[in-house]
Design a protein around this motif. Structure first.
Motif, PDB file in Angstrom:
ATOM      1  N   GLY A 116       0.813  -1.201   0.000  1.00 49.40           N
ATOM      2  CA  GLY A 116       0.000   0.000   0.000  1.00 49.40           C
ATOM      3  C   GLY A 116       0.850   1.256   0.000  1.00 49.40           C
ATOM      4  O   GLY A 116       2.073   1.211  -0.122  1.00 49.40           O
ATOM      5  N   ASP A 117       0.190   2.388   0.176  1.00 56.58           N
ATOM      6  CA  ASP A 117       0.872   3.675   0.221  1.00 56.58           C
ATOM      7  C   ASP A 117      -0.006   4.646   0.992  1.00 56.58           C
ATOM      8  O   ASP A 117      -1.197   4.390   1.218  1.00 56.58           O
ATOM      9  N   THR A 118       0.584   5.767   1.385  1.00 57.91           N
ATOM     10  CA  THR A 118      -0.172   6.814   2.071  1.00 57.91           C
ATOM     11  C   THR A 118       0.289   8.164   1.545  1.00 57.91           C
ATOM     12  O   THR A 118       1.402   8.297   1.035  1.00 57.91           O
ATOM     13  N   PRO A 119      -0.557   9.193   1.668  1.00 56.29           N
ATOM     14  CA  PRO A 119      -0.111  10.535   1.293  1.00 56.29           C
ATOM     15  C   PRO A 119       0.914  11.062   2.292  1.00 56.29           C
ATOM     16  O   PRO A 119       1.085  10.512   3.384  1.00 56.29           O
ATOM     17  N   GLY A 120       1.587  12.136   1.924  1.00 53.89           N
ATOM     18  CA  GLY A 120       2.527  12.760   2.846  1.00 53.89           C
ATOM     19  C   GLY A 120       3.768  11.939   3.083  1.00 53.89           C
ATOM     20  O   GLY A 120       4.133  11.669   4.231  1.00 53.89           O
ATOM     21  N   TYR A 121       4.449  11.554   2.002  1.00 54.44           N
ATOM     22  CA  TYR A 121       5.610  10.674   2.127  1.00 54.44           C
ATOM     23  C   TYR A 121       6.750  11.313   2.919  1.00 54.44           C
ATOM     24  O   TYR A 121       7.041  12.501   2.802  1.00 54.44           O
ATOM     25  N   ALA A 122       7.413  10.484   3.722  1.00 50.21           N
ATOM     26  CA  ALA A 122       8.680  10.826   4.376  1.00 50.21           C
ATOM     27  C   ALA A 122       9.512   9.555   4.427  1.00 50.21           C
ATOM     28  O   ALA A 122       8.969   8.460   4.622  1.00 50.21           O
ATOM     29  N   ILE A 123      10.817   9.675   4.255  1.00 51.09           N
ATOM     30  CA  ILE A 123      11.656   8.493   4.225  1.00 51.09           C
ATOM     31  C   ILE A 123      11.627   7.734   5.548  1.00 51.09           C
ATOM     32  O   ILE A 123      11.833   6.518   5.591  1.00 51.09           O
ATOM     33  N   GLU A 124      11.318   8.431   6.622  1.00 50.90           N
ATOM     34  CA  GLU A 124      11.214   7.754   7.914  1.00 50.90           C
ATOM     35  C   GLU A 124      10.141   6.678   7.919  1.00 50.90           C
ATOM     36  O   GLU A 124      10.242   5.705   8.667  1.00 50.90           O
ATOM     37  N   ARG A 125       9.093   6.838   7.088  1.00 42.62           N
ATOM     38  CA  ARG A 125       8.083   5.780   6.981  1.00 42.62           C
ATOM     39  C   ARG A 125       8.704   4.534   6.357  1.00 42.62           C
ATOM     40  O   ARG A 125       8.368   3.411   6.735  1.00 42.62           O
ATOM     41  N   ASP A 126       9.585   4.713   5.382  1.00 44.78           N
ATOM     42  CA  ASP A 126      10.279   3.571   4.793  1.00 44.78           C
ATOM     43  C   ASP A 126      11.182   2.901   5.826  1.00 44.78           C
ATOM     44  O   ASP A 126      11.314   1.672   5.837  1.00 44.78           O
ATOM     45  N   PHE A 127      11.822   3.679   6.674  1.00 39.69           N
ATOM     46  CA  PHE A 127      12.634   3.092   7.753  1.00 39.69           C
ATOM     47  C   PHE A 127      11.758   2.204   8.633  1.00 39.69           C
ATOM     48  O   PHE A 127      12.127   1.063   8.965  1.00 39.69           O
ATOM     49  N   GLU A 128      10.603   2.739   9.007  1.00 39.87           N
ATOM     50  CA  GLU A 128       9.683   1.979   9.866  1.00 39.87           C
ATOM     51  C   GLU A 128       9.166   0.733   9.171  1.00 39.87           C
ATOM     52  O   GLU A 128       8.971  -0.306   9.806  1.00 39.87           O
ATOM     53  N   ASP A 129       8.954   0.827   7.852  1.00 39.78           N
ATOM     54  CA  ASP A 129       8.488  -0.332   7.096  1.00 39.78           C
ATOM     55  C   ASP A 129       9.505  -1.471   7.155  1.00 39.78           C
ATOM     56  O   ASP A 129       9.147  -2.636   7.379  1.00 39.78           O
ATOM     57  N   VAL A 130      10.773  -1.148   6.912  1.00 40.27           N
ATOM     58  CA  VAL A 130      11.810  -2.184   6.955  1.00 40.27           C
ATOM     59  C   VAL A 130      11.890  -2.787   8.350  1.00 40.27           C
ATOM     60  O   VAL A 130      11.984  -4.020   8.503  1.00 40.27           O
ATOM     61  N   ALA A 131      11.839  -1.953   9.369  1.00 40.64           N
ATOM     62  CA  ALA A 131      11.890  -2.467  10.740  1.00 40.64           C
ATOM     63  C   ALA A 131      10.707  -3.395  11.017  1.00 40.64           C
ATOM     64  O   ALA A 131      10.862  -4.437  11.673  1.00 40.64           O
ATOM     65  N   ALA A 132       9.515  -3.032  10.514  1.00 37.77           N
ATOM     66  CA  ALA A 132       8.336  -3.876  10.721  1.00 37.77           C
ATOM     67  C   ALA A 132       8.501  -5.233  10.047  1.00 37.77           C
ATOM     68  O   ALA A 132       8.130  -6.279  10.607  1.00 37.77           O
ATOM     69  N   VAL A 133       9.058  -5.234   8.839  1.00 37.08           N
ATOM     70  CA  VAL A 133       9.274  -6.503   8.138  1.00 37.08           C
ATOM     71  C   VAL A 133      10.328  -7.338   8.858  1.00 37.08           C
ATOM     72  O   VAL A 133      10.164  -8.549   9.039  1.00 37.08           O
ATOM     73  N   VAL A 134      11.411  -6.710   9.291  1.00 36.39           N
ATOM     74  CA  VAL A 134      12.441  -7.445  10.048  1.00 36.39           C
ATOM     75  C   VAL A 134      11.830  -8.076  11.288  1.00 36.39           C
ATOM     76  O   VAL A 134      12.053  -9.264  11.577  1.00 36.39           O
ATOM     77  N   ASP A 135      11.056  -7.311  12.037  1.00 31.66           N
ATOM     78  CA  ASP A 135      10.447  -7.844  13.256  1.00 31.66           C
ATOM     79  C   ASP A 135       9.511  -9.010  12.939  1.00 31.66           C
ATOM     80  O   ASP A 135       9.462  -9.999  13.682  1.00 31.66           O
ATOM     81  N   ALA A 136       8.764  -8.910  11.827  1.00 31.91           N
ATOM     82  CA  ALA A 136       7.853  -9.986  11.446  1.00 31.91           C
ATOM     83  C   ALA A 136       8.619 -11.245  11.051  1.00 31.91           C
ATOM     84  O   ALA A 136       8.205 -12.368  11.379  1.00 31.91           O
ATOM     85  N   VAL A 137       9.732 -11.071  10.342  1.00 33.78           N
ATOM     86  CA  VAL A 137      10.541 -12.228   9.946  1.00 33.78           C
ATOM     87  C   VAL A 137      11.179 -12.874  11.170  1.00 33.78           C
ATOM     88  O   VAL A 137      11.228 -14.105  11.282  1.00 33.78           O
ATOM     89  N   VAL A 138      11.647 -12.065  12.095  1.00 36.35           N
ATOM     90  CA  VAL A 138      12.189 -12.602  13.343  1.00 36.35           C
ATOM     91  C   VAL A 138      11.135 -13.429  14.074  1.00 36.35           C
ATOM     92  O   VAL A 138      11.410 -14.520  14.580  1.00 36.35           O
ATOM     93  N   ALA A 139       9.903 -12.915  14.112  1.00 37.16           N
ATOM     94  CA  ALA A 139       8.821 -13.644  14.783  1.00 37.16           C
ATOM     95  C   ALA A 139       8.527 -14.965  14.088  1.00 37.16           C
ATOM     96  O   ALA A 139       8.199 -15.966  14.742  1.00 37.16           O
ATOM     97  N   ARG A 140       8.640 -14.988  12.759  1.00 36.73           N
ATOM     98  CA  ARG A 140       8.360 -16.216  12.009  1.00 36.73           C
ATOM     99  C   ARG A 140       9.481 -17.240  12.112  1.00 36.73           C
ATOM    100  O   ARG A 140       9.225 -18.448  12.113  1.00 36.73           O
ATOM    101  N   THR A 141      10.721 -16.768  12.172  1.00 35.49           N
ATOM    102  CA  THR A 141      11.865 -17.680  12.114  1.00 35.49           C
ATOM    103  C   THR A 141      12.462 -17.989  13.475  1.00 35.49           C
ATOM    104  O   THR A 141      13.180 -18.981  13.622  1.00 35.49           O
TER     105      THR A 141
END
Length: 273
Positions: free
Chosen positions: A73-98
């Motif tokens: 998905g996407d949201t209005p009002g882009y900031a690169i910090e949202r991309d930072f948070e996205d990567v962290a969220a995926v890392v945390d999810a992968v850690v939880a799975r593995t």
């Protein structure tokens, strides 16, 4: 069968919610220790198809679609910090799975996002950043010209501006890309280009911003890449504790596509170290 079709045919998908609720698609393939993969500008996770094929036997890849790309998905009002948070969220999810730590690979703008995500996430054991671009200065007027082209619906002019002015491709190389099957995907990504360019150009490294990265960090870089990318890579290395650069002789910015076996070897050796 092409690399892309082989990787897509094997991969499974799961979704992650980022901090602001944006859904992020993650594509899983391979067998072995986990590696989160973060793509750069213009393309979604499928840009890593050849590289995933090379890693398949030894690594489980978790290739995310960044916000605004692919199935995410996407949201209005882009900031690169949202991309930072996205990567962290995926890392945390992968850690939880593995149930263990994970390595992270990012290319170009995706390397920026991987770097910022690794500073937020826990349990990153290795970080590989191929030519991050934070702080890169664009030719005067180029970003404005890209925005004007997109506003006028001229996506091709916007994409060619990036390929020629930033990645230093020749017009002949652009024409070759234009006749290839991935050109429509590049045109579809054109509206995301200027926001990422502005995020790069406005970036200022603040002291200590990435001190939270505890993972060993490698920054591969091509000897044939544009000088502005080489300069940005060195600035990134200076901002991360104990990071080191590995120059790849004879290679340029897209080595994961032109020589995926070599890049897979670099990644594999490092994350096993």
């Amino acid at each position: 069968m092409s690399h892309l079709r082989a990787a897509e045919g094997r991969a499974t998908r799961f979704d992650v919610r980022s901090t602001d609720g944006t859904p992020l698609a993650v594509w899983v393939d391979g067998d072995g220790p986990p590696l989160v993969m973060v793509h750069g500008s213009l393309r979604d996770h499928t840009t890593f198809g050849p590289l995933v094929d090379e890693l398949h036997a030894d690594v489980t890849t978790f290739a995310m679609d960044r916000r605004g790309f692919g199935a995410s998905g996407d949201t209005p009002g882009y900031a690169i910090e949202r991309d930072f948070e996205d990567v962290a969220a995926v890392v945390d999810a992968v850690v939880a799975r593995t149930g263990g730590t994970v390595a992270v690979w990012g290319h170009s703008y995706g390397a920026n996002c991987a770097m910022g995500g690794a500073a937020l996430a826990r349990n990153v054991d290795h970080l590989v950043l191929y030519e991050p671009s934070l702080g890169m200065v664009y030719p005067a007027g180029l970003i404005d010209a890209i925005e004007e082209a997109v506003a006028a619906g001229d996506m091709e002019t916007a994409i060619r501006a990036i390929l020629v002015e930033i990645l230093e491709l020749t017009e002949e190389e652009c024409d070759t890309m234009r006749s290839g099957p991935q050109w429509p995907a590049l045109l579809a990504a054109a509206p995301t280009v200027s926001r990422e360019c502005r995020a790069e150009e406005s970036w200022v490294y603040r002291p200590g911003r990435f001190d939270g990265i505890a993972a060993p960090t490698l920054l591969p870089a091509g000897t044939e890449s544009p000088s502005r990318l080489n300069e940005a890579t060195h600035r990134a290395a200076g901002a991360i504790p104990d990071a080191r650069i590995q120059m790849l002789e004879g290679h340029a910015h897209m080595a994961h596509k032109t020589d995926p076996a070599m890049v897979a070897t670099v990644i594999g050796r490092f994350i096993r170290s």
